[in-house]
Design a protein around this motif. Structure first.
Motif, PDB file in Angstrom:
ATOM      1  N   ALA A   1       0.818  -1.225   0.000  1.00 51.49           N
ATOM      2  CA  ALA A   1       0.000   0.000   0.000  1.00 51.49           C
ATOM      3  C   ALA A   1       0.851   1.274   0.000  1.00 51.49           C
ATOM      4  CB  ALA A   1      -0.958  -0.018   1.195  1.00 51.49           C
ATOM      5  N   PRO A   2       1.877   1.395   0.873  1.00 46.49           N
ATOM      6  CA  PRO A   2       2.715   2.607   0.797  1.00 46.49           C
ATOM      7  C   PRO A   2       3.454   2.733  -0.538  1.00 46.49           C
ATOM      8  CG  PRO A   2       3.009   1.515   2.918  1.00 46.49           C
ATOM      9  CD  PRO A   2       2.244   0.573   2.045  1.00 46.49           C
ATOM     10  N   MET A   3       3.823   1.590  -1.132  1.00 45.95           N
ATOM     11  CA  MET A   3       4.495   1.647  -2.429  1.00 45.95           C
ATOM     12  C   MET A   3       3.572   2.191  -3.513  1.00 45.95           C
ATOM     13  SD  MET A   3       6.689  -1.900  -2.499  1.00 45.95           S
ATOM     14  CE  MET A   3       7.945  -2.236  -1.247  1.00 45.95           C
ATOM     15  N   LEU A   4       2.301   1.770  -3.478  1.00 47.53           N
ATOM     16  CA  LEU A   4       1.345   2.312  -4.435  1.00 47.53           C
ATOM     17  C   LEU A   4       1.160   3.813  -4.217  1.00 47.53           C
ATOM     18  CD1 LEU A   4      -1.403  -0.472  -4.525  1.00 47.53           C
ATOM     19  CD2 LEU A   4       0.196   0.136  -6.341  1.00 47.53           C
ATOM     20  N   GLY A   5       1.155   4.220  -2.954  1.00 51.10           N
ATOM     21  CA  GLY A   5       1.083   5.649  -2.662  1.00 51.10           C
ATOM     22  C   GLY A   5       2.278   6.398  -3.218  1.00 51.10           C
ATOM     23  N   PHE A   6       3.440   5.772  -3.145  1.00 50.74           N
ATOM     24  CA  PHE A   6       4.654   6.391  -3.697  1.00 50.74           C
ATOM     25  C   PHE A   6       4.574   6.489  -5.213  1.00 50.74           C
ATOM     26  CE2 PHE A   6       9.136   6.026  -5.154  1.00 50.74           C
ATOM     27  CZ  PHE A   6       9.594   7.229  -4.644  1.00 50.74           C
ATOM     28  N   ILE A   7       3.979   5.464  -5.844  1.00 48.78           N
ATOM     29  CA  ILE A   7       3.782   5.530  -7.300  1.00 48.78           C
ATOM     30  C   ILE A   7       2.867   6.703  -7.652  1.00 48.78           C
ATOM     31  CG2 ILE A   7       2.728   4.343  -9.267  1.00 48.78           C
ATOM     32  CD1 ILE A   7       3.705   1.719  -8.087  1.00 48.78           C
ATOM     33  N   GLY A   8       1.802   6.870  -6.841  1.00 53.78           N
ATOM     34  CA  GLY A   8       0.927   8.015  -7.064  1.00 53.78           C
ATOM     35  C   GLY A   8       1.657   9.332  -6.904  1.00 53.78           C
ATOM     36  N   THR A   9       2.596   9.382  -5.965  1.00 55.30           N
ATOM     37  CA  THR A   9       3.403  10.590  -5.782  1.00 55.30           C
ATOM     38  C   THR A   9       4.233  10.891  -7.020  1.00 55.30           C
ATOM     39  OG1 THR A   9       3.536  10.223  -3.399  1.00 55.30           O
ATOM     40  CG2 THR A   9       5.208  11.644  -4.376  1.00 55.30           C
ATOM     41  N   ILE A  10       4.864   9.872  -7.572  1.00 52.34           N
ATOM     42  CA  ILE A  10       5.678  10.061  -8.781  1.00 52.34           C
ATOM     43  C   ILE A  10       4.815  10.526  -9.946  1.00 52.34           C
ATOM     44  CG2 ILE A  10       7.114   8.875 -10.473  1.00 52.34           C
ATOM     45  CD1 ILE A  10       8.088   7.065  -8.224  1.00 52.34           C
ATOM     46  N   ILE A  11       3.643   9.886 -10.094  1.00 52.86           N
ATOM     47  CA  ILE A  11       2.751  10.283 -11.189  1.00 52.86           C
ATOM     48  C   ILE A  11       2.293  11.728 -11.004  1.00 52.86           C
ATOM     49  CG2 ILE A  11       0.504   9.837 -12.249  1.00 52.86           C
ATOM     50  CD1 ILE A  11       0.895   6.891 -11.612  1.00 52.86           C
ATOM     51  N   GLY A  12       2.037  12.137  -9.753  1.00 47.78           N
ATOM     52  CA  GLY A  12       1.639  13.510  -9.489  1.00 47.78           C
ATOM     53  C   GLY A  12       2.719  14.502  -9.866  1.00 47.78           C
ATOM     54  N   VAL A  13       3.965  14.174  -9.539  1.00 51.20           N
ATOM     55  CA  VAL A  13       5.081  15.058  -9.901  1.00 51.20           C
ATOM     56  C   VAL A  13       5.226  15.149 -11.414  1.00 51.20           C
ATOM     57  CG1 VAL A  13       7.572  15.367  -9.759  1.00 51.20           C
ATOM     58  CG2 VAL A  13       6.290  14.650  -7.739  1.00 51.20           C
ATOM     59  N   ILE A  14       5.096  13.998 -12.090  1.00 54.39           N
ATOM     60  CA  ILE A  14       5.180  14.009 -13.555  1.00 54.39           C
ATOM     61  C   ILE A  14       4.069  14.874 -14.146  1.00 54.39           C
ATOM     62  CG2 ILE A  14       4.948  12.563 -15.619  1.00 54.39           C
ATOM     63  CD1 ILE A  14       6.263  10.300 -14.039  1.00 54.39           C
ATOM     64  N   THR A  15       2.869  14.767 -13.559  1.00 52.10           N
ATOM     65  CA  THR A  15       1.739  15.571 -14.037  1.00 52.10           C
ATOM     66  C   THR A  15       2.020  17.067 -13.889  1.00 52.10           C
ATOM     67  OG1 THR A  15       0.192  13.802 -13.442  1.00 52.10           O
ATOM     68  CG2 THR A  15      -0.723  16.007 -13.760  1.00 52.10           C
ATOM     69  N   ILE A  16       2.609  17.438 -12.758  1.00 53.53           N
ATOM     70  CA  ILE A  16       2.928  18.852 -12.517  1.00 53.53           C
ATOM     71  C   ILE A  16       3.879  19.386 -13.589  1.00 53.53           C
ATOM     72  CG2 ILE A  16       4.108  20.443 -10.953  1.00 53.53           C
ATOM     73  CD1 ILE A  16       3.044  18.779  -8.626  1.00 53.53           C
ATOM     74  N   PHE A  17       4.973  18.682 -13.845  1.00 49.31           N
ATOM     75  CA  PHE A  17       5.958  19.152 -14.831  1.00 49.31           C
ATOM     76  C   PHE A  17       5.394  19.109 -16.248  1.00 49.31           C
ATOM     77  CE2 PHE A  17       8.931  18.234 -11.357  1.00 49.31           C
ATOM     78  CZ  PHE A  17       9.720  19.374 -11.408  1.00 49.31           C
ATOM     79  N   TYR A  18       4.527  18.131 -16.506  1.00 45.66           N
ATOM     80  CA  TYR A  18       3.930  18.070 -17.843  1.00 45.66           C
ATOM     81  C   TYR A  18       3.014  19.258 -18.077  1.00 45.66           C
ATOM     82  CZ  TYR A  18       1.090  16.496 -21.755  1.00 45.66           C
ATOM     83  OH  TYR A  18       0.428  16.420 -22.955  1.00 45.66           O
TER      84      TYR A  18
END
Length: 236
Positions: free
Chosen positions: A151-168
């Motif tokens: 579960a925390p790993m999936l949350g971390f994946i969501g964090t990475i996707i969120g950062v990618i979304t911001i820069f995109y």
């Protein structure tokens, strides 16, 4: 004049409060809606996180009630078995163990069926049945440990996707503003919080069930030792 001014001031304050109360209610309602909508803004990563939550809840309560039923201790069971054995009524002792429908009852039943054979054979039969009962109690508990890690790993994946979304979004619009980065920040923070929360719950549930199983194992070992002593007693 002073009294009139004070009266006018109080009336204005009362009107202000009356106007503010409905607005506060609307704000509170909007905040409640926003809390629910925040989960949706976490993106598709919230779907597997939600599945882990429901799976963890199901496993915890299913195992909790199963172990609690198995932990039901019948204080008179060993004493009644002793009376049956000393009276030579093995069939009555076996029936008593079968009717108890508990792990210790099934262990002692396996030992009673081996009476007449060497003590080592009886101990081996009880031990093997005990291992089988423990395996049944521990079924699916390890899945909670897996959920606590995933579960925390999936949350971390969501964090990475969120950062990618911001820069995109920044690269696509060429602007750096709150509106540009808000969606990515929502996904980043919500998925991280949800993953950590579910991971903590699964971790706590895993250890609660493990402690319950350990307590049952201790009782099973104590009763099996008393049973072996009972079988050796007439030969002393």
């Amino acid at each position: 004049m002073l009294l009139l001014q004070i009266g006018d001031t109080l009336n204005q304050a009362a009107d202000t409060l009356q106007q503010a109360l409905p607005q506060n209610s609307v704000i509170a309602a909007e905040q409640k809606v926003n809390i629910l909508s925040l989960l949706i803004k976490g993106g598709w990563v919230m779907l597997p996180i939600a599945l882990l939550l429901f799976l963890g809840i199901y496993i915890f309560f299913e195992r909790y009630f199963t172990i609690r039923k198995a932990a039901r201790y019948e204080a008179n069971l060993t004493m009644q078995i002793k009376q049956y054995v000393l009276a030579g009524n093995l069939d009555g002792a076996i029936a008593l163990c079968r009717n108890s429908a508990t792990p210790i009852g099934r262990m002692l039943q396996k030992g009673l069926l081996r009476i007449g054979k060497p003590i080592k054979d009886i101990e081996g039969a009880i031990e093997n049945q005990g291992k089988l009962e423990v395996s049944k109690l521990e079924k699916n508990i390890s899945i909670l440990g897996i959920i606590a890690g995933i579960a925390p790993m999936l949350g971390f994946i969501g964090t990475i996707i969120g950062v990618i979304t911001i820069f995109y979004d920044i690269s696509a619009t060429g602007e750096y503003s709150i509106d540009t980065v808000s969606s990515g920040l929502y996904q980043k923070m919500i998925t991280s919080a949800a993953g950590l929360f579910i991971g903590i719950l699964a971790y706590i549930g895993h250890h609660i069930l493990t402690m319950m199983v350990d307590k049952v194992i201790l009782q099973m070992e104590t009763d099996s030792i008393d049973f072996i002593d009972l079988l050796e007693e007439p030969t002393k």
